[in-house]
Enzyme design. Structure first.
Site, PDB file in Angstrom:
ATOM      1  N   GLU A 110      -2.454  12.104   1.080  1.00 14.96           N
ATOM      2  CA  GLU A 110      -2.948  11.017   1.929  1.00 14.96           C
ATOM      3  C   GLU A 110      -1.903  10.632   2.969  1.00 14.96           C
ATOM      4  O   GLU A 110      -0.711  10.537   2.664  1.00 14.96           O
ATOM      5  CB  GLU A 110      -3.283   9.792   1.079  1.00 14.96           C
ATOM      6  CG  GLU A 110      -3.820   8.626   1.918  1.00 14.96           C
ATOM      7  CD  GLU A 110      -4.293   7.476   1.063  1.00 14.96           C
ATOM      8  OE1 GLU A 110      -5.322   7.651   0.377  1.00 14.96           O
ATOM      9  OE2 GLU A 110      -3.639   6.424   1.058  1.00 14.96           O
TER      10      GLU A 110
ATOM     11  N   SER B  65      -4.105  17.058  -3.289  1.00 11.62           N
ATOM     12  CA  SER B  65      -4.511  16.538  -1.984  1.00 11.62           C
ATOM     13  C   SER B  65      -3.477  15.503  -1.571  1.00 11.62           C
ATOM     14  O   SER B  65      -2.756  14.949  -2.401  1.00 11.62           O
ATOM     15  CB  SER B  65      -5.917  15.931  -2.042  1.00 11.62           C
ATOM     16  OG  SER B  65      -6.035  15.009  -3.115  1.00 11.62           O
TER      17      SER B  65
ATOM     18  N   ARG C 232     -15.044  -0.237   0.324  1.00 13.85           N
ATOM     19  CA  ARG C 232     -15.421  -1.523   0.903  1.00 13.85           C
ATOM     20  C   ARG C 232     -14.443  -1.884   2.007  1.00 13.85           C
ATOM     21  O   ARG C 232     -14.828  -2.297   3.085  1.00 13.85           O
ATOM     22  CB  ARG C 232     -15.425  -2.623  -0.166  1.00 13.85           C
ATOM     23  CG  ARG C 232     -16.034  -3.935   0.337  1.00 13.85           C
ATOM     24  CD  ARG C 232     -15.615  -5.132  -0.484  1.00 13.85           C
ATOM     25  NE  ARG C 232     -14.207  -5.450  -0.259  1.00 13.85           N
ATOM     26  CZ  ARG C 232     -13.613  -6.548  -0.720  1.00 13.85           C
ATOM     27  NH1 ARG C 232     -14.307  -7.409  -1.439  1.00 13.85           N
ATOM     28  NH2 ARG C 232     -12.348  -6.783  -0.480  1.00 13.85           N
ATOM     29  N   GLY C 233     -13.163  -1.727   1.728  1.00 13.36           N
ATOM     30  CA  GLY C 233     -12.134  -2.011   2.718  1.00 13.36           C
ATOM     31  C   GLY C 233     -11.562  -3.399   2.567  1.00 13.36           C
ATOM     32  O   GLY C 233     -12.147  -4.286   1.934  1.00 13.36           O
ATOM     33  N   ASP C 234     -10.383  -3.594   3.140  1.00 15.27           N
ATOM     34  CA  ASP C 234      -9.703  -4.885   3.097  1.00 15.27           C
ATOM     35  C   ASP C 234     -10.165  -5.764   4.245  1.00 15.27           C
ATOM     36  O   ASP C 234     -10.414  -5.285   5.355  1.00 15.27           O
ATOM     37  CB  ASP C 234      -8.185  -4.695   3.210  1.00 15.27           C
ATOM     38  CG  ASP C 234      -7.625  -3.904   2.045  1.00 15.27           C
ATOM     39  OD1 ASP C 234      -8.150  -4.081   0.925  1.00 15.27           O
ATOM     40  OD2 ASP C 234      -6.689  -3.120   2.257  1.00 15.27           O
TER      41      ASP C 234
ATOM     42  N   PHE D 103       4.016  -3.299  -2.074  1.00 14.25           N
ATOM     43  CA  PHE D 103       2.716  -2.636  -2.138  1.00 14.25           C
ATOM     44  C   PHE D 103       2.025  -2.920  -3.463  1.00 14.25           C
ATOM     45  O   PHE D 103       0.836  -3.211  -3.506  1.00 14.25           O
ATOM     46  CB  PHE D 103       2.884  -1.122  -1.980  1.00 14.25           C
ATOM     47  CG  PHE D 103       3.003  -0.653  -0.565  1.00 14.25           C
ATOM     48  CD1 PHE D 103       2.831  -1.511   0.504  1.00 14.25           C
ATOM     49  CD2 PHE D 103       3.290   0.674  -0.298  1.00 14.25           C
ATOM     50  CE1 PHE D 103       2.943  -1.072   1.805  1.00 14.25           C
ATOM     51  CE2 PHE D 103       3.407   1.135   1.001  1.00 14.25           C
ATOM     52  CZ  PHE D 103       3.229   0.255   2.058  1.00 14.25           C
TER      53      PHE D 103
ATOM     54  N   HIS E 222      -3.702  13.460  -6.444  1.00 17.09           N
ATOM     55  CA  HIS E 222      -3.798  13.008  -5.049  1.00 17.09           C
ATOM     56  C   HIS E 222      -2.535  12.206  -4.743  1.00 17.09           C
ATOM     57  O   HIS E 222      -2.284  11.163  -5.355  1.00 17.09           O
ATOM     58  CB  HIS E 222      -5.036  12.129  -4.871  1.00 17.09           C
ATOM     59  CG  HIS E 222      -5.259  11.659  -3.463  1.00 17.09           C
ATOM     60  ND1 HIS E 222      -5.770  12.477  -2.485  1.00 17.09           N
ATOM     61  CD2 HIS E 222      -5.053  10.453  -2.878  1.00 17.09           C
ATOM     62  CE1 HIS E 222      -5.868  11.798  -1.352  1.00 17.09           C
ATOM     63  NE2 HIS E 222      -5.435  10.576  -1.558  1.00 17.09           N
TER      64      HIS E 222
END
Length: 275
Positions: free
Chosen positions: A8, A6, A97-99, A206, A256
């Site tokens: 992204e 997969s 949850r997210g940043d 990153f 992924h």
């Protein structure tokens, strides 16, 4: 060997970026991906671009997974977005949850990704295949590896179908994490996330931000190449290619790829490992 893969992408910010990403996707579709996921900005800041990219992938005949973060979100807002995604034909979500956006308080009606997973299941039943994140080297905000593992198990118990890991460069970290998760009764597939190495400074930035460990020997080699992009890419292909081969031998259920909206490095890795 035929291993599910997969890819992204992140939502492009300009029409030129959208055109470029469309060409990148066409090249990567040759590897018959199981699905393609699209990231979500801090606090849902790229929602419009995320949904537009997801829609484009579906129209191209490929399953698309929308990232779906819950920081600052309300149940009513999430309910509306789930309905929108379902109407688009989305069948897979990456629940996070997210940043936090800078200067942003926690807020909202969800504290953890597990709360979001439970809410999606409660609202939509089995309409969506839910992916969650896993951190073989520990989430950077976790109190301890044990607490992080328990948080992962809680997401799974809340209704997750499978997991995608943060990228890493140490195959042993992945194998240990899977073993530890299995001991907690977690049986879902845990798919390793793969970051192709195509540059040095961006990777360092990153990795420092997300807590992914770059082994010292890799860091030193990359620094030693300076601005020699060709050498960095050749070295990266060898390092990440060997990592993928180790993961396949260890029984990884798929791979992924974090493509960074580029195709060449990911295609070369797929070619090398025959997937």
């Amino acid at each position: 060997m035929s291993l599910p893969v997969s890819f992204e992408f992140f939502p492009p910010k300009t029409p030129e970026g959208a055109d470029k990403l469309r060409a990148v996707r066409r090249q990567l579709y040759a590897r018959a991906p199981q699905f393609c996921s699209v990231t979500y900005g801090a606090g849902g800041s790229t929602q419009e671009g995320t949904f537009a990219t997801v829609r484009a992938i579906i129209e191209e005949g490929v399953d698309a997974a929308s990232h779906f973060s819950c920081i600052g979100a309300t149940k009513a807002g999430v309910r509306q977005q789930l309905a929108e995604l379902k109407a688009m034909g989305v069948k897979r979500l990456v629940a996070l949850r997210g940043d936090l956006p800078s200067g942003y308080g926690l807020g909202g009606e969800f504290q953890y990704a597990s709360d979001l997973v439970a809410f999606i299941r409660q609202e939509t039943g089995r309409d969506f295949h839910i992916e969650v994140a896993a951190y073989p080297e520990m989430h950077p905000q976790a109190r301890s590896p044990e607490a992080d593992l328990q948080a992962f198990a809680t997401k799974v118990r809340a209704g997750a179908d499978s997991a995608i890991t943060q990228y890493f460069f140490n195959a042993d970290a992945y194998s240990r994490f899977v073993d530890d998760a299995r001991r907690l009764g977690v049986e879902i597939p845990i798919v390793p996330g793969i970051m192709p190495i195509t540059g040095s400074s961006q990777l360092m930035r990153f990795s420092d931000a997300c807590g992914a460990e770059i082994p010292r020997w890799i860091r030193l080699r990359l620094q030693g190449f300076g601005d020699d992009t060709a050498s960095i890419r050749a070295f990266g292909q060898d390092v990440v290619g060997r990592l993928c081969e180790q993961l396949v031998r260890a029984g990884a259920p798929g791979l992924h790829f974090y493509t960074m909206n580029q195709s060449a490095a990911t295609l070369a890795l797929c070619e090398r490992i025959g997937c």
